[in-house]
Design an enzyme around this catalytic site. Structure first.
Site, PDB file in Angstrom:
ATOM      1  N   GLY A  38     -15.718   3.391   3.037  1.00 26.86           N
ATOM      2  CA  GLY A  38     -14.347   3.877   2.904  1.00 26.86           C
ATOM      3  C   GLY A  38     -13.611   3.382   1.684  1.00 26.86           C
ATOM      4  CD  GLN A  39     -14.558  -0.545  -3.069  1.00 27.98           C
ATOM      5  OE1 GLN A  39     -15.746  -0.746  -2.761  1.00 27.98           O
ATOM      6  NE2 GLN A  39     -13.937  -1.220  -4.016  1.00 27.98           N
ATOM      7  CG  ASP A  54      -2.065   0.984   1.067  1.00 23.91           C
ATOM      8  OD1 ASP A  54      -3.231   0.551   0.976  1.00 23.91           O
ATOM      9  OD2 ASP A  54      -1.793   2.210   1.031  1.00 23.91           O
ATOM     10  CB  ILE A  55       0.928   4.183  -2.265  1.00 21.69           C
ATOM     11  CG1 ILE A  55       2.041   5.038  -2.801  1.00 21.69           C
ATOM     12  CG2 ILE A  55      -0.337   4.982  -2.031  1.00 21.69           C
ATOM     13  CD1 ILE A  55       1.795   5.551  -4.213  1.00 21.69           C
ATOM     14  CG  ASN A  88     -12.355  -0.388   3.507  1.00 16.54           C
ATOM     15  OD1 ASN A  88     -12.683  -0.827   4.604  1.00 16.54           O
ATOM     16  ND2 ASN A  88     -11.215   0.255   3.310  1.00 16.54           N
ATOM     17  CG  HIS A 148      -8.450  -3.297  -2.524  1.00 16.78           C
ATOM     18  ND1 HIS A 148      -9.348  -2.551  -3.264  1.00 16.78           N
ATOM     19  CD2 HIS A 148      -8.178  -2.567  -1.421  1.00 16.78           C
ATOM     20  CE1 HIS A 148      -9.606  -1.425  -2.637  1.00 16.78           C
ATOM     21  NE2 HIS A 148      -8.915  -1.400  -1.504  1.00 16.78           N
ATOM     22  CG  HIS A 167      -6.876  -2.650   3.128  1.00 14.62           C
ATOM     23  ND1 HIS A 167      -6.111  -1.537   2.880  1.00 14.62           N
ATOM     24  CD2 HIS A 167      -8.064  -2.433   2.520  1.00 14.62           C
ATOM     25  CE1 HIS A 167      -6.818  -0.675   2.169  1.00 14.62           C
ATOM     26  NE2 HIS A 167      -8.013  -1.187   1.932  1.00 14.62           N
TER      27      HIS A 167
END
Ligand code: AMP
Length: 110
Positions: free
Chosen positions: A92-93, A30-31, A86, A99, A101
């Site tokens: 919160g998507q 994750d960035i 999400n 995907h 987390h």
């Protein structure tokens, strides 16, 4: 329909740090990590969210959990982990390509 951000990453049109990959799944860092280990487990098929899963898509759920297990067994410090999906903007998507987390590397409470 334009490609999702994650499809562009899968097709190497956008760079990212790839942690693992197989025929069905890619795992990237994750960035904007929320924990010391924060990966995204992404099916290569572009499915918008869980509500959009069709019958044949559910095998991706198994593959995503198998990948989470693999990561927990192979990534140092990731034996205890949390997964989160999400689904929908109200949850919160932000990226509408489903995907999971994978969060680890720190003590987490509720
Ligand atoms: P969600 O809010 O569940 O849709 O999660 C989307 C995640 O994608 C967020 O945690 C972002 O930090 C992450 N993200 C956004 N752009 C990138 C990117 N280019 N590479 C890796 N992760 C990204």
């Amino acid at each position: 329909m334009s490609k999702s951000l994650f499809s562009k990453i899968i097709d190497r049109e956008i760079s990212s740090t790839i942690i693992a990959e197989n025929d069905d799944i890619i795992v990237i860092e994750d960035i904007n990590p929320k924990t010391p280990i924060h990966y995204l487990i992404i099916p290569k098929k572009e499915i918008k969210d869980i509500q959009s899963f069709e019958h044949d898509d559910f095998h991706y759920a198994e593959k995503m959990f198998k990948m989470a297990q693999y990561l927990s067994k192979t990534v140092p410090g990731a034996s205890d982990f949390r997964v989160q999906i999400n689904s929908g903007a109200g949850a919160g998507q932000q990226v509408f390509h489903v995907h999971m987390h994978f969060l680890a590397g720190t003590k987490m409470s509720d």
